[in-house]
Scaffold this active site. Structure first.
Site, PDB file in Angstrom:
ATOM      1  N   CYS A   1       8.223  61.445-105.009  1.00 20.01           N
ATOM      2  CA  CYS A   1       8.500  60.158-105.659  1.00 20.01           C
ATOM      3  C   CYS A   1       9.993  59.896-105.525  1.00 20.01           C
ATOM      4  CB  CYS A   1       8.083  60.184-107.122  1.00 20.01           C
ATOM      5  SG  CYS A   1       8.436  58.634-108.007  1.00 20.01           S
TER       6      CYS A   1
ATOM      7  N   CYS B   1       9.036  51.431-105.228  1.00 21.77           N
ATOM      8  CA  CYS B   1       8.691  52.778-104.778  1.00 21.77           C
ATOM      9  C   CYS B   1       9.629  53.135-103.638  1.00 21.77           C
ATOM     10  CB  CYS B   1       7.243  52.844-104.319  1.00 21.77           C
ATOM     11  SG  CYS B   1       6.791  54.443-103.609  1.00 21.77           S
TER      12      CYS B   1
END
Length: 259
Positions: free
Chosen positions: A201, A75
């Site tokens: 994101c 991530c």
């Protein structure tokens, strides 16, 4: 059980972070804790739980659990957050962080955190799922990227949960819908696996730019606008992708975990 935590966010992609430096692994059920502590009504509330741990091969190690308790290999937003935290704890501004997707270099200048996402690659430049044309990209995790649907219709809310674990895709995916503003700027909307609709994101931004480069409509350096703010994506000649943007600490405290 009292669990000290730090809450951080990167363009609205928010995380509960546990400083576990001094330990190489958690001595509790982190997947179960993630589901409890990330609950936005009965817990602290976050897109994911991030553990900052010792590493034998890097300055530190990052482990990520989505809000549903599932493990995330990578991530970019979380990596930037723990990089900023590591600087505050140790003064480090340039280092390497171990992740489940490999070693990732970081660089911090003022409030901007730049992290390497390795060398993302296109798994399939064109794949059709439920009649929607998309591009499948691996950035340490998988992303399904679509350029064909208008963002004002919020297609991520409809198709995101459909595509997340679709049998026509090789693995669970994050889903992104893209609007091209210019060859150096795009807007995206996001559905993250195990989380749902999110404000940002980092790996998804990288995936969208790579797909646009494959189509010949985006350059190697692109500003990516997301619901929570903008980040920069740059692809180097080596194929390495660098993600940059601001992060901040929102608050800290102790969570009373009733187990």
């Amino acid at each position: 059980m009292q669990i000290p935590f730090i809450k951080m966010q990167a363009q609205g992609n928010d995380f509960v972070i546990l400083n576990l430096l001094g330990h190489q692994e958690a001595d509790f059920d982190a997947a179960r804790l993630a589901k409890d502590i990330c609950d936005r009504r009965f817990g602290v509330g976050a897109d994911g739980l991030v553990l900052l741990l010792d590493s034998e091969i890097a300055a530190a190690k990052m482990q990520i659990f989505n809000s549903d308790g599932s493990r995330a290999l990578m991530c970019g937003s979380a990596l930037r957050c723990i990089s900023r935290l590591l600087k505050e704890l140790s003064g480090i501004t340039e280092a390497e962080i171990a992740t489940d997707a490999g070693i990732r270099p970081i660089l911090i200048e003022n409030n901007t955190v730049q992290v390497s996402l390795g060398k993302p690659f296109i798994v399939s430049p064109m794949i059709v799922v439920e009649g929607i044309n998309g591009c499948l990209v691996n950035v340490g995790n998988h992303h399904f990227v679509c350029f064909d649907l208008p963002l004002e219709d919020d297609p991520h809310l409809h198709y995101g949960p459909v595509f997340e674990r679709h049998p026509d895709l090789p693995s669970a995916v994050n889903t992104h819908f893209v609007r091209v503003i210019s060859s150096e700027e795009i807007e995206i909307k996001i559905w993250e696996r195990g989380v749902g609709a999110t404000f940002a994101c980092g790996t998804g931004a990288a995936a969208c730019v790579l797909c646009g480069m494959e189509k010949g409509i985006l350059k190697k350096r692109v500003t990516v606008n997301m619901p929570g703010g903008a980040v920069s994506i740059q692809y180097l000649e080596s194929g390495e992708c660098v993600l940059g943007g601001e992060v901040s600490e929102t608050f800290s405290g102790a969570y009373q975990w009733k187990i």
